[in-house]
Scaffold this active site. Sequence first.
Site, PDB file in Angstrom:
ATOM      1  N   ASP A 348       0.873  -1.164   0.000  1.00 29.24           N
ATOM      2  CA  ASP A 348       0.000   0.000   0.000  1.00 29.24           C
ATOM      3  C   ASP A 348       0.918   1.224   0.000  1.00 29.24           C
ATOM      4  O   ASP A 348       2.108   1.102   0.309  1.00 29.24           O
ATOM      5  CB  ASP A 348      -0.878  -0.034   1.249  1.00 29.24           C
ATOM      6  CG  ASP A 348      -1.701   1.230   1.419  1.00 29.24           C
ATOM      7  OD1 ASP A 348      -2.285   1.693   0.426  1.00 29.24           O
ATOM      8  OD2 ASP A 348      -1.734   1.750   2.544  1.00 29.24           O
ATOM      9  N   ASP A 542      -1.791  -0.811   5.943  1.00 24.78           N
ATOM     10  CA  ASP A 542      -2.048  -0.379   7.322  1.00 24.78           C
ATOM     11  C   ASP A 542      -3.471   0.077   7.585  1.00 24.78           C
ATOM     12  O   ASP A 542      -3.841   0.316   8.737  1.00 24.78           O
ATOM     13  CB  ASP A 542      -1.107   0.772   7.693  1.00 24.78           C
ATOM     14  CG  ASP A 542      -1.492   2.077   6.997  1.00 24.78           C
ATOM     15  OD1 ASP A 542      -1.847   2.030   5.798  1.00 24.78           O
ATOM     16  OD2 ASP A 542      -1.461   3.126   7.650  1.00 24.78           O
ATOM     17  N   ASP A 546      -7.307  -1.919   3.584  1.00 26.76           N
ATOM     18  CA  ASP A 546      -6.332  -2.940   3.211  1.00 26.76           C
ATOM     19  C   ASP A 546      -6.723  -4.324   3.713  1.00 26.76           C
ATOM     20  O   ASP A 546      -6.118  -5.320   3.309  1.00 26.76           O
ATOM     21  CB  ASP A 546      -4.945  -2.594   3.774  1.00 26.76           C
ATOM     22  CG  ASP A 546      -4.347  -1.364   3.106  1.00 26.76           C
ATOM     23  OD1 ASP A 546      -4.405  -1.294   1.867  1.00 26.76           O
ATOM     24  OD2 ASP A 546      -3.846  -0.479   3.822  1.00 26.76           O
TER      25      ASP A 546
END
Length: 649
Positions: A348, A542, A546
């Site tokens: 990410d 995080d 996600d």
Amino acid sequence: MSHQHEAACSCDSEINFEQPTNSDGPIIEIKTHLKPILSFLLLMTGLGLDYLVQPSWFSSPIRFIWYTAAYLPVGLPVILQAWRVLKKGDLFSEFFLMSIATFGAFYIGEYPEGVAVMLFYSVGEAFQDGAVNRAKSNIKALLDVRSETARVYRNGEFTEVHPETVISGEIIQILPGERIPLDGEIVEGHSTFDTSALTGESLPRTYQQGEKALAGMVNLNRVIQLRVTSSYENSSIARILNMVQDAAGRKAKTELFIRKFAKVYTPIVVLLASLLVALPALFVSPYVFDEWLYRGLVFLVISCPCALVISIPLGYFGGIGAASRNGILVKGANYLDALRNVETVVFDKTGTLTKGRFSVESVDVHLPDRQTVLDTLYALEMGSNHPLAKALTDHISEDVLASPEISHQQEHSGMGVSAKADGKLLLAGNRTFMEKHQVLMNGHQIEVNGSVIYFAIDGKAAATVTFSDQIKEDAAEAIQQLRKLGVKQTVMLSGDKKEIAENVGNSLGLDAVYGELLPDEKAAKLEEIKQKYGGVTAYAGDGINDAPVLALSDVGIAMGAMGSDVAVETADVVIQTDQPGRIATAIRISRATRNIVWQNIGLAMGVKIAVLGLGALGMASLWEAVFADVGVALLAILNAIRIQQMKFE
């Protein structure tokens, strides 16, 4: 050996967190093993009388009674345990095998060897028990740092209570030197904290008013007050401890295979030992029963698979402990095993490769009444938990005069937020969100190397807000380290603009970058990446968005104990330091653990096969058999705990 110990040292027992010992102490404590010590003293005295002094009185029945007295302290608990497991249908437990072997030794008059087999078996099991406890303690000592008291503000004063009684929203006070008992937001004061229990970081970190401080951190220099945000059982430190406790129950494929193998291997060797005693009667002349019984007993002692069954899970558990000391929580041996084969790492962007702490670069208002735009924009964004919204409201709060009443507020995942005020439709979000609602930005859609929020009132462009985010200090080095470890592809999936995502990806040297992805699109893209590249794929993120991707990946890695609760709970590995470089560290630990496990397998099987052959030929005694079982188990244990002392940076 006590009954309590004998249950703990079973080769088939699970590694758990019950009654950990002090990791700074010796592997075994003398005071808890008086029976083996007594047995050892009687055995050595008997050997001295047998081979050195040789008095006339030391013969049957005195000799038998003497060695029986040496045998009972270590043998009786094992015999009783053998009876217990035998009643449960487990014929081939190590307790039963040791009992039969030592009975046979006494039957043929090899009293010292019968005592020695049981004594060294007991000592070996004691070392195994101590090594397991040490491994457990090394992890638990890092995490079990929950405070037993909290100073909470009630009835006009601060009162000491147990943290379990404090509820969310109450104010607690933390003095210098005290450990924070509950997660909370700093409402008064600022201070520096030792965060090592949570993050593994040795350097203290400073937190300001409004920032979140977590249970387990130690306040170093100033009195602060926190508004509690999580209950005692849901605090970060409690959640992390539960994860590590659960990790022991998740077995690696190697560990599961060895357990299944031992259940087949042991009865086969017992059958061979029986045949070794019986078959020579048909082919050997003269056939001496005691001689072939002795060979069968040697075979039987060697057959115990303890070295395999205890050292392999201990190796994985040691790897989990080593990871914990490096600020990495691995939720099971199976995930630790999977890390070593990672070929693709997908990241990410915000909060993973970048810091996720946004600052406002500019607020460009496009309508004549600037004050109304700022007041309305503030009212719309102040209820959002998105980091961009928080940065914006902090930035313009001093310019706001009177915010309008907001109604019908709705979050649109990955796009923006909508609401109504004074009968007007308010929109704040990305370019796609504006296009979806047919808002004409009239040339105000700008291309920048940062994030952008567009604001519209009743379909008219009202403002454009630009933000900047910083790449984490170790992000570039993390990518390089992963490549050195053989990771073939590094990919980034982001919900941010393609231009922003590509700018970050190019600066880090990533192999592929995909931007403007909604949570479900991230999941679809990950599936596509897995099919395209094959091999083991890890995903690091995080945020709440996600969680689906973390669940779909072969190894889900949550960045930071301070990240989203959903992400941390869904992930297989938690990087508590928020440093992407720790992913490479986790892979190194995984590979070192695997090497140690296979070293133990090779050592145990190699020695056992060699001594089994010698025993069948009559070239090995019970002393060699004891070494092949207990000695190899001790060597394997020492090798397994070696990983806890290694450096992986």
